[in-house]
Design a protein around this motif. Sequence first.
Motif, PDB file in Angstrom:
ATOM      1  N   SER A 238      64.568  45.114 -77.619  1.00 49.13           N
ATOM      2  CA  SER A 238      64.494  45.081 -75.765  1.00 49.13           C
ATOM      3  C   SER A 238      62.953  45.680 -75.772  1.00 49.13           C
ATOM      4  O   SER A 238      62.512  46.405 -77.320  1.00 49.13           O
ATOM      5  CB  SER A 238      64.972  45.841 -75.294  1.00 49.13           C
ATOM      6  OG  SER A 238      65.347  47.301 -75.176  1.00 49.13           O
ATOM      7  N   THR A 239      62.057  45.821 -75.466  1.00 51.38           N
ATOM      8  CA  THR A 239      60.982  45.876 -75.181  1.00 51.38           C
ATOM      9  C   THR A 239      60.600  47.529 -75.123  1.00 51.38           C
ATOM     10  O   THR A 239      60.199  48.322 -75.539  1.00 51.38           O
ATOM     11  CB  THR A 239      60.100  45.299 -74.248  1.00 51.38           C
ATOM     12  OG1 THR A 239      60.438  43.734 -74.099  1.00 51.38           O
ATOM     13  CG2 THR A 239      58.225  45.506 -74.081  1.00 51.38           C
TER      14      THR A 239
ATOM     15  N   SER B  51      59.007  50.015 -77.858  1.00 49.82           N
ATOM     16  CA  SER B  51      58.057  51.668 -77.220  1.00 49.82           C
ATOM     17  C   SER B  51      58.481  52.370 -77.319  1.00 49.82           C
ATOM     18  O   SER B  51      57.612  53.266 -76.555  1.00 49.82           O
ATOM     19  CB  SER B  51      58.416  50.264 -75.697  1.00 49.82           C
ATOM     20  OG  SER B  51      58.667  50.759 -74.712  1.00 49.82           O
TER      21      SER B  51
ATOM     22  N   LYS C 253      61.786  54.669 -69.084  1.00 50.07           N
ATOM     23  CA  LYS C 253      62.076  53.137 -69.678  1.00 50.07           C
ATOM     24  C   LYS C 253      63.163  53.376 -69.531  1.00 50.07           C
ATOM     25  O   LYS C 253      63.932  51.660 -69.938  1.00 50.07           O
ATOM     26  CB  LYS C 253      62.011  53.639 -70.769  1.00 50.07           C
ATOM     27  CG  LYS C 253      60.252  53.447 -71.334  1.00 50.07           C
ATOM     28  CD  LYS C 253      59.546  53.325 -72.656  1.00 50.07           C
ATOM     29  CE  LYS C 253      58.357  53.700 -73.134  1.00 50.07           C
ATOM     30  NZ  LYS C 253      58.445  53.844 -74.439  1.00 50.07           N
TER      31      LYS C 253
ATOM     32  N   ARG D 255      66.978  46.845 -68.972  1.00 46.98           N
ATOM     33  CA  ARG D 255      67.246  46.283 -69.619  1.00 46.98           C
ATOM     34  C   ARG D 255      65.587  45.609 -68.425  1.00 46.98           C
ATOM     35  O   ARG D 255      65.007  44.797 -68.975  1.00 46.98           O
ATOM     36  CB  ARG D 255      67.726  45.645 -69.098  1.00 46.98           C
ATOM     37  CG  ARG D 255      68.905  45.296 -69.873  1.00 46.98           C
ATOM     38  CD  ARG D 255      70.327  44.646 -69.861  1.00 46.98           C
ATOM     39  NE  ARG D 255      71.569  44.900 -71.074  1.00 46.98           N
ATOM     40  CZ  ARG D 255      72.545  44.141 -70.905  1.00 46.98           C
ATOM     41  NH1 ARG D 255      72.815  42.977 -69.932  1.00 46.98           N
ATOM     42  NH2 ARG D 255      73.044  44.321 -71.895  1.00 46.98           N
TER      43      ARG D 255
ATOM     44  N   TRP E 116      62.842  47.410 -67.795  1.00 48.47           N
ATOM     45  CA  TRP E 116      61.423  47.816 -68.502  1.00 48.47           C
ATOM     46  C   TRP E 116      60.895  47.085 -68.314  1.00 48.47           C
ATOM     47  O   TRP E 116      61.095  45.955 -69.452  1.00 48.47           O
ATOM     48  CB  TRP E 116      61.443  48.890 -68.971  1.00 48.47           C
ATOM     49  CG  TRP E 116      60.441  49.794 -68.996  1.00 48.47           C
ATOM     50  CD1 TRP E 116      59.915  50.756 -68.394  1.00 48.47           C
ATOM     51  CD2 TRP E 116      59.508  49.915 -69.999  1.00 48.47           C
ATOM     52  NE1 TRP E 116      58.715  51.086 -68.690  1.00 48.47           N
ATOM     53  CE2 TRP E 116      58.008  50.740 -70.167  1.00 48.47           C
ATOM     54  CE3 TRP E 116      59.729  48.836 -71.556  1.00 48.47           C
ATOM     55  CZ2 TRP E 116      57.700  51.177 -71.365  1.00 48.47           C
ATOM     56  CZ3 TRP E 116      58.475  48.999 -72.482  1.00 48.47           C
ATOM     57  CH2 TRP E 116      57.249  49.836 -72.007  1.00 48.47           C
ATOM     58  N   GLN E 117      59.626  47.356 -68.182  1.00 45.22           N
ATOM     59  CA  GLN E 117      57.770  46.566 -68.637  1.00 45.22           C
ATOM     60  C   GLN E 117      57.581  47.223 -68.565  1.00 45.22           C
ATOM     61  O   GLN E 117      56.784  48.111 -68.166  1.00 45.22           O
ATOM     62  CB  GLN E 117      57.898  44.841 -67.757  1.00 45.22           C
ATOM     63  CG  GLN E 117      58.771  44.105 -67.166  1.00 45.22           C
ATOM     64  CD  GLN E 117      58.384  42.992 -66.753  1.00 45.22           C
ATOM     65  OE1 GLN E 117      57.332  42.799 -65.630  1.00 45.22           O
ATOM     66  NE2 GLN E 117      59.395  42.182 -65.902  1.00 45.22           N
ATOM     67  N   SER E 118      56.664  46.499 -69.808  1.00 44.50           N
ATOM     68  CA  SER E 118      55.327  47.475 -70.244  1.00 44.50           C
ATOM     69  C   SER E 118      54.265  47.061 -69.231  1.00 44.50           C
ATOM     70  O   SER E 118      53.943  46.175 -68.721  1.00 44.50           O
ATOM     71  CB  SER E 118      55.320  47.717 -71.564  1.00 44.50           C
ATOM     72  OG  SER E 118      54.341  46.334 -71.898  1.00 44.50           O
ATOM     73  N   LYS E 119      53.294  48.599 -69.286  1.00 44.08           N
ATOM     74  CA  LYS E 119      51.671  48.001 -67.990  1.00 44.08           C
ATOM     75  C   LYS E 119      50.857  47.770 -69.262  1.00 44.08           C
ATOM     76  O   LYS E 119      50.722  47.760 -70.329  1.00 44.08           O
ATOM     77  CB  LYS E 119      51.961  49.633 -67.960  1.00 44.08           C
ATOM     78  CG  LYS E 119      52.790  49.845 -66.948  1.00 44.08           C
ATOM     79  CD  LYS E 119      52.544  51.488 -66.477  1.00 44.08           C
ATOM     80  CE  LYS E 119      53.213  51.882 -65.983  1.00 44.08           C
ATOM     81  NZ  LYS E 119      53.489  53.607 -65.272  1.00 44.08           N
ATOM     82  N   THR E 120      49.907  46.500 -68.183  1.00 41.24           N
ATOM     83  CA  THR E 120      48.603  45.823 -69.294  1.00 41.24           C
ATOM     84  C   THR E 120      48.032  46.417 -69.132  1.00 41.24           C
ATOM     85  O   THR E 120      48.023  47.074 -67.018  1.00 41.24           O
ATOM     86  CB  THR E 120      48.839  44.182 -68.675  1.00 41.24           C
ATOM     87  OG1 THR E 120      49.203  44.352 -67.049  1.00 41.24           O
ATOM     88  CG2 THR E 120      50.421  43.761 -69.592  1.00 41.24           C
TER      89      THR E 120
ATOM     90  N   PRO F  96      50.995  43.952 -63.839  1.00 36.53           N
ATOM     91  CA  PRO F  96      51.787  42.752 -63.855  1.00 36.53           C
ATOM     92  C   PRO F  96      51.039  41.740 -63.094  1.00 36.53           C
ATOM     93  O   PRO F  96      49.782  41.706 -62.415  1.00 36.53           O
ATOM     94  CB  PRO F  96      52.666  42.872 -63.436  1.00 36.53           C
ATOM     95  CG  PRO F  96      52.614  44.044 -62.504  1.00 36.53           C
ATOM     96  CD  PRO F  96      51.698  44.980 -63.016  1.00 36.53           C
TER      97      PRO F  96
END
Length: 159
Positions: free
Chosen positions: A24-25, A29, A81, A121, A123-127, A131
Amino acid sequence: MASKGKRRDAEGQYLTLPYAQLKSTAWRSLSGAAVKVLLELHTRFNGGNNGNVRLSMNEAVKALGISKGTAQRAFVELEEKGFIVLHTPGNWYNRRAHEWRLTTKRMQTAKGLRVATNDWRFWQSKTKDGPAENPSPKSTGPMENPRPGSGSTTEPVKA
C-alpha cells in the motif's frame, strides 16, 4: 518436536503483514521510526486489548532508541496514515499513557466484536496541487503593485 495440531510455545506470538498492506501507498511512505513504533505497539497487543494498547512516548524512546521528537512524529504519522487511532488520551499528571487502537486488528466492545477497520487503505499521499477533485489554487501574486506610490512604478520619474 510438537505433535500435529498443537501450538509450539517456543515460537510465541507473531505478527502477520498482509501483502495488501505491505504494497500500500500508506505502508511504503512510512518512516523507519514509524514502522518501529507500529511494531512495538503490536508487541503490546495480546489479542483482546485492542483500544487499550499502551505505549508512552518515554517507553518508545527507551525501547526503540529514538529521540522524543522522532517518537512524537512517528505517532502522528501512524495516526495520519490510518494504522492507529487514539482511543483514550493519556494523562501526564496521572502517569497514564495514551491507549491506542490498531486498525489492523478487531476490537472487543460491550456490543460485541468490531471488525478491523484497516483505515490505512484509504490514505492517499498529498500532491503539490492537491487531489484532482480539489486542486489547490495556483499561487500567483498581483500583477502590479496594489497601491500607487509603493515600490517601483512603470511611470517615468519626473525631475
